[in-house]
Design an enzyme around this catalytic site. Structure first.
Site, PDB file in Angstrom:
ATOM      1  N   GLU A 139     -37.833  13.735 -30.832  1.00 55.05           N
ATOM      2  CA  GLU A 139     -38.712  14.908 -30.891  1.00 55.05           C
ATOM      3  C   GLU A 139     -38.228  15.947 -29.876  1.00 55.05           C
ATOM      4  OE1 GLU A 139     -42.850  13.846 -30.621  1.00 55.05           O
ATOM      5  OE2 GLU A 139     -43.509  15.916 -30.407  1.00 55.05           O
ATOM      6  N   GLU A 187     -50.661  10.066 -26.111  1.00 54.92           N
ATOM      7  CA  GLU A 187     -51.163  10.520 -27.408  1.00 54.92           C
ATOM      8  C   GLU A 187     -50.453   9.753 -28.528  1.00 54.92           C
ATOM      9  OE1 GLU A 187     -49.857  14.551 -28.595  1.00 54.92           O
ATOM     10  OE2 GLU A 187     -49.535  13.407 -30.437  1.00 54.92           O
ATOM     11  N   HIS A 188     -49.130   9.636 -28.440  1.00 48.63           N
ATOM     12  CA  HIS A 188     -48.395   8.880 -29.462  1.00 48.63           C
ATOM     13  C   HIS A 188     -48.831   7.427 -29.495  1.00 48.63           C
ATOM     14  CE1 HIS A 188     -44.648  11.133 -30.959  1.00 48.63           C
ATOM     15  NE2 HIS A 188     -45.474  12.028 -30.495  1.00 48.63           N
ATOM     16  N   HIS A 244     -48.496  13.316 -23.423  1.00 50.11           N
ATOM     17  CA  HIS A 244     -47.995  13.321 -24.793  1.00 50.11           C
ATOM     18  C   HIS A 244     -47.606  11.907 -25.234  1.00 50.11           C
ATOM     19  CE1 HIS A 244     -44.503  13.752 -27.609  1.00 50.11           C
ATOM     20  NE2 HIS A 244     -45.350  14.543 -28.229  1.00 50.11           N
TER      21      HIS A 244
END
Lengths: 417, 432
Positions: B142, B70-71, B67
């Site tokens: 997040e 991905e960012h 993740h």
């Protein structure tokens, strides 16, 4: 093509072969009153549960499965001062299912609309009581979604105290108490007799056949009074509220009055302005509050063109409240001063054009758009909409930004109690 | 280029494997205004132990890297890929699951340029210590946001019960502690291992001309240098394949207005990837629909006696290496809910046989929903699961659905529903 089924009941058929599914919306609209919002919301729930012919939700669900898993549902919503009960059906084209499916779907819709499970002047008590309990529970559960909760608290601060806007379109738990299965029949009768009805059918259909099928639904004629759809309110002082809850992330929401409405000449300028301020990932709020300062996980803005309000919502750490408010106000001021590049303006407009065009690729979205156009008598071609977005210049954006007036600040403080 | 026609649905899929191993598939929709493209890497949050490219020994990376990567893929030394899409009037996004990472855009103009941006930003990594540090703040927020979301906590609560020692019980984004350990070097090691073209696929649906689109991708790939492809070696072994580590029950106190409950069931049979795997998934879905959907008598009984309301839902998830189902509701009587669900599961055979007369209509209902999904470029391309289901797509799935018989569904019961795999998780209001 537009048809008038009877006085006050309009039908639009949008023939297209773009999709494998068809959409129907039957919308019942009336001027909202404090007394009826909750009752109508409950009515929507009760109506989708059962009918005379399908006396349980299981019977109705089996009918839906038989019709190739058609979706059939009702909900309560609001457009400015109008409260709507919307019945929506989504189902396959005859070509991908069986001949006559459209006719069977309309027949089933007719059951839902004209033959609710009412006996001796009352809705079926068991259904009524269950749906009343369930609506209360679902309204209560909404409080667990903190973004949603913060937006509801903000709306209470923004809207005038005596306005029906204080009540969400799905109603309030406190208003449910006095409702009975008999009183709800009156609400149903009022709706079926007096509401303005707009029907939209979008899909790969034979228009004459569809018109004949819809003509089987025997709506009575109704007189439609002119109503003020758009909600306007005078400026008030800035109301602020802070509340503490045990949460890891705090929510900071702001509401501005923006008296620009759907169909106004400034409407497209207002949506472009919102795009520059916080409506897109390229926007000032996203870039400066979220990205550059790492201050928030989300920071965006929304413009409602029926209520004349622009809201800003952010999720932040509690101790950053002061810094976040300052930064947000700086972004609003920057847009008012025209402090944004031509490039950003162009990108926001391109993005809005893309959103509009890609909305045309969804059949349910297409049906909603047609409904709005019918209700506002506002038919625009694709080129006209694209042209109107592209025509917005920096001056027009600045002009609408100057209309923004801060009215409410709500802070849900997640600091440990 | 291969061309596969689905004349029953008036659709055609064009596909070609690039020299470097990247699989490209195009489904043109000429009446549409937009195009949607999604580039998926066969790499997700559970792939934390692997042999780095060019090395020989397994390493384990901190949770949350897929993740995090991905960012960070969007940010380059002097620009952000997000802005490039923005300048081209397109929307872009990305998401990470347990087993996949996907990058996508949707645009109604400049599709060739947008495709180049998509391929270029995913194939050209740039990570620095400074940008990695900054991202930790954003991702930390997040994670906090999801921590406040009771439904997310419920979902990871049940995963914590059924996979207590396996990586599926950890938030896809990791935890604040694990992401604190991530360095730019970790990102490069992971990237170089998994983001090889032969471990990726590109699916494009919408208003595009298929031959030209595939040529654009080919030209883009030919202009780049790629190392010799290697096979990715990932270690993924369940801690206890027999489910002996399943925690039967846990409760969490939280600030919620109504209690929440989730019953989970972990599939203990190993399912081979490929078409058969997809058939298994459809058979289980049909089983669950027959037992639990709103056409069943049992549903009505539970609804009418207040055990469930409209918040009731259930789902079956099948990913690379594991599969499970869950049933959830907001309810004042969590125990009654879990007892009823477990009872239905334990007597699945009887309930299924009772529901046999509804079986064909339920199949028809799923068929209707599948055809409905064909209207959505997002649904068609996001549903594509690559190797997991033998490269089948939504259009193939219809054929498999139609081949599933009542007996197929009966036979998945003993395979899927085993008492050792069943577990319950409750969230109760803090002040109770």
């Amino acid at each position: 093509m537009h048809f008038n089924l009877t006085e006050g009941v309009d039908l639009s058929i949008i023939k297209t072969s773009q999709f494998k599914t068809n959409q129907i919306i039957v919308n019942f609209a009336t001027t909202q009153t404090e007394k009826y919002i909750t009752a109508r919301s409950l009515l929507a729930d009760v109506m989708e549960t059962s009918t005379q012919k399908y006396p349980t939700q299981t019977a109705l669900a089996r009918r839906e499965a038989e019709l190739y898993g058609m979706y059939l549902g009702t909900n309560a919503s609001r457009i400015g001062n109008l409260h709507n009960i919307k019945i929506r059906a989504s189902f396959l084209n005859d070509q991908y299912s069986q001949s006559g499916l459209l006719n069977q779907v309309i027949e089933t819709l007719g059951e839902l609309i004209f033959r609710p499970l009412v006996n001796d002047g009352k809705f079926d008590e068991a259904t009524f009581n269950t749906q009343k309990t369930n609506l209360a529970s679902s309204i209560t559960s909404l409080n667990d979604d903190k973004q949603y909760y913060a937006s509801m608290e903000l709306r209470k601060l923004f809207f005038d105290n005596d306005s029906a806007m204080q009540i969400p379109s799905f109603g309030r738990v406190s208003d449910l108490e006095g409702l009975t299965a008999a009183k709800l029949v009156d609400v149903y009768q009022e709706m079926i007799t007096h509401d303005k009805i707009n029907i939209v059918l979008l899909g790969d259909v034979d228009e004459q056949q569809a018109l004949a099928d819809f003509s089987q639904l025997k709506f009575s004629p109704r007189e439609i009074k002119d109503t003020t759809v758009l909600y306007r309110q005078a400026l008030h002082e800035v109301f602020e509220k802070e509340e503490k809850q045990e949460l890891k992330q705090s929510k900071l929401n702001l509401a501005y009055r923006l008296p620009v409405y759907f169909q106004d000449t400034k409407y497209y300028a207002a949506i472009v302005m919102n795009g520059i301020l916080g409506g897109t990932p390229l926007s000032k709020l996203f870039v400066n509050v979220r990205e550059k300062e790492s201050l928030a996980y989300y920071a965006n803005s929304n413009f409602n063109a029926f209520n004349g309000v622009l809201t800003i919502q952010t999720g932040i750490e509690s101790q950053n409240k002061g810094k976040a408010i300052k930064l947000i106000k700086q972004q609003v001021a920057a847009v008012e001063l025209g402090d944004f590049s031509d490039e950003l303006l162009q990108e926001v407009k391109d993005g809005l054009v893309h959103h509009f065009l890609s909305g045309l690729d969804s059949s349910s979205n297409g049906a909603e758009r047609a409904l709005m156009n019918d209700m506002f008598d506002n038919e625009k071609t694709i080129d006209e909409v694209v042209g109107a977005i592209n025509a917005v210049d920096a001056d027009a954006v600045v002009e609408v930004a100057k209309l923004l007036k801060l009215q409410a600040v709500y802070f849900l403080n997640g600091e440990s109690i | 280029m291969e061309k596969h026609q689905y004349s029953r649905f008036n659709e055609t899929i064009y596909s070609q494997k690039m020299d470097n191993g990247l699989l490209v598939q195009v489904l043109p929709k000429k009446d549409f205004h937009k195009a949607y493209a999604i580039l998926t890497v066969d790499f997700g949050s559970i792939d934390r132990t692997f042999v780095p490219k060019g090395q020989t020994d397994m390493i384990t990376i901190p949770d949350g890297i897929a993740h995090f990567l991905e960012h960070k893929m969007f940010e380059k030394e002097d620009h952000d890929a997000f802005d490039l899409f923005g300048k081209l009037g397109a929307d872009s996004n990305a998401f990470t699951s347990f087993t996949q990472t996907s990058y996508l855009f949707s645009g109604s103009d400049h599709i060739h340029e947008n495709l180049d941006v998509l391929l270029d930003f995913v194939q050209d990594p740039y990570f620095s210590a400074k940008t990695v540090e900054k991202e930790k703040g954003i991702i930390g927020q997040e994670i906090s946001m999801y921590d406040d979301d009771p439904n997310w906590r419920l979902y990871f609560g049940i995963l914590g019960n059924i996979y207590p020692q396996d990586p599926m019980h950890i938030d896809i984004a990791g935890t604040k502690e694990t992401i604190a350990k991530i360095s730019a070097d970790d990102l490069y090691t992971t990237y170089n291992t998994f983001y090889q073209p032969n471990n990726m696929n590109l699916f494009i649906v919408g208003n595009v001309e298929p031959e030209a689109t595939i040529q654009w991708v080919e030209a883009n790939q030919q202009a780049k240098q790629f190392d010799e492809p290697t096979d990715v070696e990932v270690s993924f072994e369940l801690n206890a394949p027999d489910g002996s580590d399943v925690i039967p029950f846990r409760t969490l106190e939280m600030d919620v207005s109504r209690p929440k409950v989730m019953v989970g069931i972990r599939g203990l049979k190993e399912i081979e990837p490929g078409r058969e795997g997809l058939k298994y998934r459809i058979a289980v879905e049909l089983l669950l629909d027959t037992l639990f959907d709103d056409t069943s008598d049992k549903y009505l009984e539970l609804y009418d006696n207040g055990t469930i309301d409209d918040s009731f839902s259930y789902n079956f998830e099948m990913q690379r290496g594991f599969h499970f189902a869950y049933f959830s509701a907001d309810t004042d009587d969590t125990e009654r809910f879990s007892d009823e669900i477990v009872d239905i599961l334990e007597h699945a055979n009887d309930y299924l046989v009772q529901g046999q007369d509804r079986f064909e209509n339920l199949k028809r209902s799923i068929l209707g929903r599948m055809i409905g999904m064909m209207d959505s470029p997002e649904a068609i391309s996001n549903r594509y699961a690559g190797k997991l289901f033998g490269n089948t797509n939504l259009l193939d799935e219809v054929e498999i659905l139609e081949s599933v018989t009542f007996d197929d569904v009966l036979s998945v019961i003993p395979e899927f529903i085993q008492p050792a795999g069943i577990s319950v998780f409750h969230i109760i209001p803090r002040n109770n």
